[in-house]
Design a protein around this motif. Structure first.
Motif, PDB file in Angstrom:
ATOM      1  N   MET A   1       0.863  -1.200   0.000  1.00  0.00           N
ATOM      2  CA  MET A   1       0.000   0.000   0.000  1.00  0.00           C
ATOM      3  C   MET A   1       0.889   1.237   0.000  1.00  0.00           C
ATOM      4  SD  MET A   1      -3.007   1.489   0.108  1.00  0.00           S
ATOM      5  CE  MET A   1      -3.750  -0.080  -0.244  1.00  0.00           C
ATOM      6  N   SER A   2       0.528   2.169  -0.857  1.00  0.00           N
ATOM      7  CA  SER A   2       1.311   3.392  -0.918  1.00  0.00           C
ATOM      8  C   SER A   2       0.966   4.280   0.266  1.00  0.00           C
ATOM      9  CB  SER A   2       1.052   4.112  -2.242  1.00  0.00           C
ATOM     10  OG  SER A   2      -0.316   4.318  -2.419  1.00  0.00           O
ATOM     11  N   GLU A   3       1.642   5.385   0.346  1.00  0.00           N
ATOM     12  CA  GLU A   3       1.414   6.298   1.459  1.00  0.00           C
ATOM     13  C   GLU A   3       1.464   7.731   0.958  1.00  0.00           C
ATOM     14  OE1 GLU A   3       5.931   6.387   3.216  1.00  0.00           O
ATOM     15  OE2 GLU A   3       4.629   4.752   3.833  1.00  0.00           O
ATOM     16  N   ILE A   4       1.273   8.654   1.870  1.00  0.00           N
ATOM     17  CA  ILE A   4       1.338  10.077   1.543  1.00  0.00           C
ATOM     18  C   ILE A   4       2.811  10.469   1.436  1.00  0.00           C
ATOM     19  CG2 ILE A   4       0.823  12.406   2.370  1.00  0.00           C
ATOM     20  CD1 ILE A   4      -1.525  11.133   3.964  1.00  0.00           C
ATOM     21  N   THR A   5       3.135  11.248   0.421  1.00  0.00           N
ATOM     22  CA  THR A   5       4.480  11.807   0.289  1.00  0.00           C
ATOM     23  C   THR A   5       4.459  13.199   0.904  1.00  0.00           C
ATOM     24  OG1 THR A   5       4.828  10.599  -1.768  1.00  0.00           O
ATOM     25  CG2 THR A   5       6.275  12.487  -1.363  1.00  0.00           C
ATOM     26  N   TYR A   6       5.414  13.462   1.795  1.00  0.00           N
ATOM     27  CA  TYR A   6       5.525  14.780   2.427  1.00  0.00           C
ATOM     28  C   TYR A   6       6.728  15.506   1.849  1.00  0.00           C
ATOM     29  CZ  TYR A   6       2.155  13.185   5.878  1.00  0.00           C
ATOM     30  OH  TYR A   6       1.019  12.724   6.491  1.00  0.00           O
ATOM     31  N   VAL A   7       6.517  16.736   1.416  1.00  0.00           N
ATOM     32  CA  VAL A   7       7.612  17.544   0.873  1.00  0.00           C
ATOM     33  C   VAL A   7       7.524  18.954   1.443  1.00  0.00           C
ATOM     34  CG1 VAL A   7       7.695  16.236  -1.301  1.00  0.00           C
ATOM     35  CG2 VAL A   7       6.310  18.311  -1.175  1.00  0.00           C
ATOM     36  N   ARG A   8       8.649  19.647   1.406  1.00  0.00           N
ATOM     37  CA  ARG A   8       8.648  21.078   1.737  1.00  0.00           C
ATOM     38  C   ARG A   8       8.382  21.828   0.450  1.00  0.00           C
ATOM     39  NH1 ARG A   8      10.911  23.164   6.569  1.00  0.00           N
ATOM     40  NH2 ARG A   8      11.982  21.551   7.720  1.00  0.00           N
ATOM     41  N   GLY A   9       7.561  22.856   0.531  1.00  0.00           N
ATOM     42  CA  GLY A   9       7.351  23.663  -0.654  1.00  0.00           C
ATOM     43  C   GLY A   9       5.917  24.116  -0.798  1.00  0.00           C
ATOM     44  N   ASP A  10       5.668  24.804  -1.873  1.00  0.00           N
ATOM     45  CA  ASP A  10       4.395  25.435  -2.152  1.00  0.00           C
ATOM     46  C   ASP A  10       3.468  24.465  -2.878  1.00  0.00           C
ATOM     47  OD1 ASP A  10       2.322  27.050  -3.068  1.00  0.00           O
ATOM     48  OD2 ASP A  10       3.644  28.640  -3.804  1.00  0.00           O
ATOM     49  N   ALA A  11       2.332  24.166  -2.293  1.00  0.00           N
ATOM     50  CA  ALA A  11       1.376  23.222  -2.897  1.00  0.00           C
ATOM     51  C   ALA A  11       0.753  23.773  -4.183  1.00  0.00           C
ATOM     52  CB  ALA A  11       0.275  22.866  -1.906  1.00  0.00           C
ATOM     53  N   THR A  12       0.918  25.072  -4.453  1.00  0.00           N
ATOM     54  CA  THR A  12       0.385  25.607  -5.709  1.00  0.00           C
ATOM     55  C   THR A  12       1.339  25.360  -6.874  1.00  0.00           C
ATOM     56  OG1 THR A  12       1.299  27.858  -5.530  1.00  0.00           O
ATOM     57  CG2 THR A  12      -0.852  27.448  -4.469  1.00  0.00           C
ATOM     58  N   VAL A  13       2.507  24.784  -6.578  1.00  0.00           N
ATOM     59  CA  VAL A  13       3.492  24.499  -7.620  1.00  0.00           C
ATOM     60  C   VAL A  13       3.944  23.039  -7.519  1.00  0.00           C
ATOM     61  CG1 VAL A  13       5.592  25.357  -8.757  1.00  0.00           C
ATOM     62  CG2 VAL A  13       4.299  26.873  -7.270  1.00  0.00           C
ATOM     63  N   PRO A  14       3.029  22.087  -7.736  1.00  0.00           N
ATOM     64  CA  PRO A  14       3.430  20.678  -7.641  1.00  0.00           C
ATOM     65  C   PRO A  14       4.427  20.334  -8.746  1.00  0.00           C
ATOM     66  CG  PRO A  14       1.051  20.889  -8.031  1.00  0.00           C
ATOM     67  CD  PRO A  14       1.643  22.262  -8.070  1.00  0.00           C
ATOM     68  N   SER A  15       5.505  19.649  -8.373  1.00  0.00           N
ATOM     69  CA  SER A  15       6.590  19.407  -9.335  1.00  0.00           C
ATOM     70  C   SER A  15       6.554  17.997  -9.920  1.00  0.00           C
ATOM     71  CB  SER A  15       7.930  19.656  -8.647  1.00  0.00           C
ATOM     72  OG  SER A  15       8.069  18.781  -7.549  1.00  0.00           O
ATOM     73  N   VAL A  16       5.381  17.487 -10.192  1.00  0.00           N
ATOM     74  CA  VAL A  16       5.266  16.173 -10.817  1.00  0.00           C
ATOM     75  C   VAL A  16       4.607  16.326 -12.185  1.00  0.00           C
ATOM     76  CG1 VAL A  16       5.114  14.950  -8.604  1.00  0.00           C
ATOM     77  CG2 VAL A  16       3.023  15.673  -9.755  1.00  0.00           C
ATOM     78  N   ALA A 151      -2.104   8.995  -5.907  1.00  0.00           N
ATOM     79  CA  ALA A 151      -0.874   9.551  -5.336  1.00  0.00           C
ATOM     80  C   ALA A 151      -1.194  10.879  -4.655  1.00  0.00           C
ATOM     81  CB  ALA A 151       0.167   9.761  -6.436  1.00  0.00           C
ATOM     82  N   VAL A 152      -0.773  11.021  -3.407  1.00  0.00           N
ATOM     83  CA  VAL A 152      -1.035  12.232  -2.630  1.00  0.00           C
ATOM     84  C   VAL A 152       0.285  12.802  -2.128  1.00  0.00           C
ATOM     85  CG1 VAL A 152      -2.136  13.196  -0.561  1.00  0.00           C
ATOM     86  CG2 VAL A 152      -3.293  11.402  -1.874  1.00  0.00           C
ATOM     87  N   THR A 153       0.456  14.103  -2.335  1.00  0.00           N
ATOM     88  CA  THR A 153       1.614  14.807  -1.802  1.00  0.00           C
ATOM     89  C   THR A 153       1.112  15.933  -0.904  1.00  0.00           C
ATOM     90  OG1 THR A 153       2.903  14.340  -3.791  1.00  0.00           O
ATOM     91  CG2 THR A 153       3.716  16.092  -2.366  1.00  0.00           C
ATOM     92  N   VAL A 154       1.634  15.951   0.328  1.00  0.00           N
ATOM     93  CA  VAL A 154       1.321  17.023   1.270  1.00  0.00           C
ATOM     94  C   VAL A 154       2.517  17.963   1.283  1.00  0.00           C
ATOM     95  CG1 VAL A 154       0.927  17.609   3.699  1.00  0.00           C
ATOM     96  CG2 VAL A 154      -0.263  15.664   2.666  1.00  0.00           C
ATOM     97  N   HIS A 155       2.241  19.213   0.998  1.00  0.00           N
ATOM     98  CA  HIS A 155       3.285  20.234   0.916  1.00  0.00           C
ATOM     99  C   HIS A 155       3.304  21.036   2.211  1.00  0.00           C
ATOM    100  CE1 HIS A 155       3.762  19.815  -3.539  1.00  0.00           C
ATOM    101  NE2 HIS A 155       2.583  19.238  -3.357  1.00  0.00           N
ATOM    102  N   ASP A 156       4.411  20.958   2.913  1.00  0.00           N
ATOM    103  CA  ASP A 156       4.591  21.751   4.114  1.00  0.00           C
ATOM    104  C   ASP A 156       5.396  22.985   3.748  1.00  0.00           C
ATOM    105  OD1 ASP A 156       3.323  20.291   6.219  1.00  0.00           O
ATOM    106  OD2 ASP A 156       4.904  18.787   6.040  1.00  0.00           O
ATOM    107  N   HIS A 157       4.827  24.143   3.989  1.00  0.00           N
ATOM    108  CA  HIS A 157       5.484  25.405   3.666  1.00  0.00           C
ATOM    109  C   HIS A 157       6.215  25.874   4.913  1.00  0.00           C
ATOM    110  CE1 HIS A 157       4.943  29.082   0.831  1.00  0.00           C
ATOM    111  NE2 HIS A 157       6.184  28.747   1.016  1.00  0.00           N
ATOM    112  N   GLY A 158       7.531  25.840   4.889  1.00  0.00           N
ATOM    113  CA  GLY A 158       8.281  26.337   6.039  1.00  0.00           C
ATOM    114  C   GLY A 158       8.424  25.322   7.143  1.00  0.00           C
ATOM    115  N   GLU A 159       8.261  25.752   8.375  1.00  0.00           N
ATOM    116  CA  GLU A 159       8.496  24.906   9.539  1.00  0.00           C
ATOM    117  C   GLU A 159       7.429  23.818   9.672  1.00  0.00           C
ATOM    118  OE1 GLU A 159      11.314  25.181  11.371  1.00  0.00           O
ATOM    119  OE2 GLU A 159      11.743  26.633   9.800  1.00  0.00           O
ATOM    120  N   GLY A 160       7.771  22.797  10.423  1.00  0.00           N
ATOM    121  CA  GLY A 160       6.822  21.732  10.711  1.00  0.00           C
ATOM    122  C   GLY A 160       6.796  20.632   9.677  1.00  0.00           C
TER     123      GLY A 160
END
Length: 162
Positions: A1-16, A151-160
């Motif tokens: 089973m796949s999972e959520i991908t967590y990245v730092r960055g702006d969710a309005t600019v997905p890089s896929v 496929a789900v990517t959660v974009h964390d902007h900055g800290e956390g």
């Protein structure tokens, strides 16, 4: 089973590559002016314009908790305006987030993403101004999207960021 991908960055600019749905939580008052929606509005005017019209004409449409409005902003990018918070302030009924509404909205997002063959990108929905806890939202994302093979990517902007 796949999972959520967590990245730092702006969710309005997905890089896929491929079709992308950017999902975020809106309130049920028609308010648009704080939090993640500001980043959306900086990139595209359509999501705010469509959300405000959807709210204004709510007597004759499906606007309400759990509803989703899909706005195409680029040939391969859609924004999902998910109504997942009651009001905008913490009060006697607690924080504005409504987990059951987010769950219903994510189900609609999953169907649209499957139809489009899209990946889904989001900030930690419902956990900013709505006051929600990611420990309550993450299982909804896993159950509604990831378990359906989206496929789900959660974009964390900055800290956390994880």
């Amino acid at each position: 089973m796949s999972e959520i991908t967590y990245v730092r960055g702006d969710a309005t600019v997905p890089s896929v590559k491929g079709v992308k749905v950017i999902a975020h939580v809106c309130n049920d008052l028609g308010g648009w002016g704080k939090g993640f929606v500001l980043a959306l509005s900086r990139r595209w005017p359509e999501p705010e314009k469509e959300y405000r019209a959807w709210h204004r004409e709510r007597a004759v449409n499906d606007f309400g908790l759990g509803a989703v409005q899909f706005v195409q902003v680029e040939p391969y990018v859609w924004v999902a305006n998910m109504v997942g918070q009651r009001g905008i302030r913490t009060g006697s009924k607690g924080v504005p987030v409504r987990y059951e509404a987010i769950d219903a909205a994510l189900d609609r997002v999953a169907s649209k993403a499957a139809e489009l063959g899209a990946s889904v990108h989001m900030p930690r929905i419902g956990c900013g101004l709505a006051g929600g806890k990611w420990a309550r939202v993450e299982p909804l994302v896993l159950g509604r999207l990831v378990e359906r093979g989206i496929a789900v990517t959660v974009h964390d902007h900055g800290e956390g960021a994880k």
